[in-house]
Design an enzyme around this catalytic site. Sequence first.
Site, PDB file in Angstrom:
ATOM      1  N   SER A 263       0.837  -1.208   0.000  1.00 47.12           N
ATOM      2  CA  SER A 263       0.000   0.000   0.000  1.00 47.12           C
ATOM      3  C   SER A 263       0.869   1.256   0.000  1.00 47.12           C
ATOM      4  CB  SER A 263      -0.957  -0.052   1.191  1.00 47.12           C
ATOM      5  OG  SER A 263      -2.005   0.875   1.037  1.00 47.12           O
TER       6      SER A 263
ATOM      7  N   ASP B  28      -5.799  -3.525  -2.497  1.00 49.45           N
ATOM      8  CA  ASP B  28      -4.795  -3.245  -1.475  1.00 49.45           C
ATOM      9  C   ASP B  28      -4.197  -4.533  -0.884  1.00 49.45           C
ATOM     10  OD1 ASP B  28      -3.483  -2.424   0.961  1.00 49.45           O
ATOM     11  OD2 ASP B  28      -4.600  -0.551   0.831  1.00 49.45           O
TER      12      ASP B  28
END
Length: 736
Positions: free
Chosen positions: A64, A208
Amino acid sequence: MKNIVLLLLALLATVTAQSQEQLPRKPKIGLVLSGGGAKGFAHIGVLKVLEQAGVKVDYIGGTSMGAVVGGLYASGYSAHQIDSIFQATDFDALLSDYIPRSSKTFFEKRNDEMYAFTLPFKKMKVGIPTALSRGLYNYNLLNQLTSKVRHIRDFNQLPIPFLCMATDIETGEEVLINKGYLPEAMLASGAFPTLFYPVEIDGRLLVDGGVTNNFPVEEIKKLGADVIIGVDVQDDLKDRKSLKDATRILVQISNLQMIEKMKEKLKSTDIYIKPDISDYSVISFDQGQEIIKKGEEAAFAMYEKIKVYGDSTKTKNPQHLKIEPEQLKIKNISINSLKNYTRSYVIGKLRFKQNAEITYDQIKIGMDNLAATQNFSTVSYSLEKNNDRDDLIINLTENPTNTYVKFALHYDGLYKSGILLNATQKKTLFRNDVASMDLILGDNLRYNFDYYIDNGFYWSFGFRSKLNQFNRNIETDFSKDDLFGQLNIRSINTDFSSLINQAYVQTIFIQKFLIGAGVEHQYLNIKSKTLSSDEPYFDKSNYGSLFGYLKYDALDNKFFPKKGWYFFGDYQYYLFSSDYTNQFNRFSITKGDIGFAQTLFHGATLKIQSELGFAIGEESVHFFDFSLGGFGFASVNNFKPFYGYDFLSLSGDSYIKSSFTFDYEIFKKNHINFSANYANIENQLFNSSRWISRVKYSGYALGYGLESILGPVEFKYSWSPELQKGFAWVSVGFWF
């Protein structure tokens, strides 16, 4: 003697080899950066301390925001440069998928500046968007920042070997990405569900990586790292008092498994750094500098352990890699196969062609243009090496939603209240087409219908139909004001109705201007109860005309611009009329409008505008005269706003007007402003020097404006030194 020398050399070689074997090998340093949204700014602070200690990072793994910071560091940027990059990034634009107004077509600008809410409509059901942002702003930025390594497809060949983690949203599996196109990999790793659209890579739909592996320590050890420095910026579990918004709840859900897994991952981490950032959230981007400081503090707390692996004589130069705009020589443009949109349509949106030398800014504008159409659910691209040039590879996914419903509210002093209901249908009859129908309910029933076939650089075609009507006491009778003297009145209650139908063609001229021409039919119905009940009409005629126009609009915001300029020129020739008044002669009207906005200092903007118009012919129809006065309404025919005077107070077949507005944004989206405008307006104004010798009309206004979800909400108090009273005006919502 010869044998003795050979023996000594052999002994020396043996001793040297043994001593080399006994020298300790410098351990390979692996850096692991977790995800955490804005909390990931702390990674930058840690990197600054590592550089200060002279620690050479040999491998980087991130998830991320850790993937974004790590990917940039692996590309060759220093921590100080990444800090500068993040400071210059508009995170509001990143989260909202901001597309600059200047990159949109005139049709798309109109759509964006009329509707407060847009929802997809499919199978007789109103839906909600997949996510808030496509991530295109982020993707464009990452492409430009990684330009120096844009041809590397194996991340082990980056200046620092790199990998990142993502999650397959269909299978729930974690996905390690160490090959491919670096900006795409970083985007996928940070595609937070519901906030950013999933990213498709090699047929897998990725979101993610923090959902499955927020701390890829084992993956970095497999690359050959001997020592792991791990930076953990993920949230601890929160209690119910802290779970007061959707973002925190989603993060909590994501963290449930990761916190348990983290206990095992800590065993493989030699230096564990966890900044104290509990007071910040994953969207605290406006507090980035504070979070960076927290990262530095946490790293300094571990400095004695860190410096063991550093070399103070080899600290990293903060300016080792220059951030410069790069010219790209595009040889070929490759576009994946599309069902409903032609290659010329896509190239027209790009505004550049093959065998061109362009900048990343031009690529960004082109991609923004494609995204602004809402015809594509995903817009991505890569640059492939082709000898000393690049091939631009564009991958577009057509939006499966063809129908949208849109809504808006508005109030002004001319049309009064209105609720706008819109239905927009794409690919109705042809590829590249869009049909839009506005129905405006309220004090005055109105509608707008537009049908447009967009062919990019080639000629595009359109048809529009529009009904405007209002009732108001006005200070002009559309016929030289003779009636006022006869009836001894100062204003007249008027019902105005205009039905306009146009067919037109238009194209892009020198890649910036919109040039077009067409034919128009207009039915005018103007009446007043003040007149005889038998013949209450000023006019109820049909008019036919030809028109042409040239437009350019690069303002960054229509209502509260900070920069940019625009130009509009229009010529209309009236050929015939059903001639209710028996006074029609052929005539034409020419109009021009130019303006620009410039930021003077932080929050302060000056906007300057000049416009003029005049009729050509022996005797024009006065129902098409220019009329000045009022504020906050969508223009119809030649009715123009003018501070200091009431709606439609000043009229004539020729006019010239200039206005100046100083706007100050006192705090975000809240404005105070002062405006001044000056005009001359009368019949045959430009036949003499009267138009330039003195200013006949002037007006001023103080105002407050709010940029709301419904559009601009504005209050103006205006006055003129020529009049004894002022006017207070309120305008709510986008103008339509």
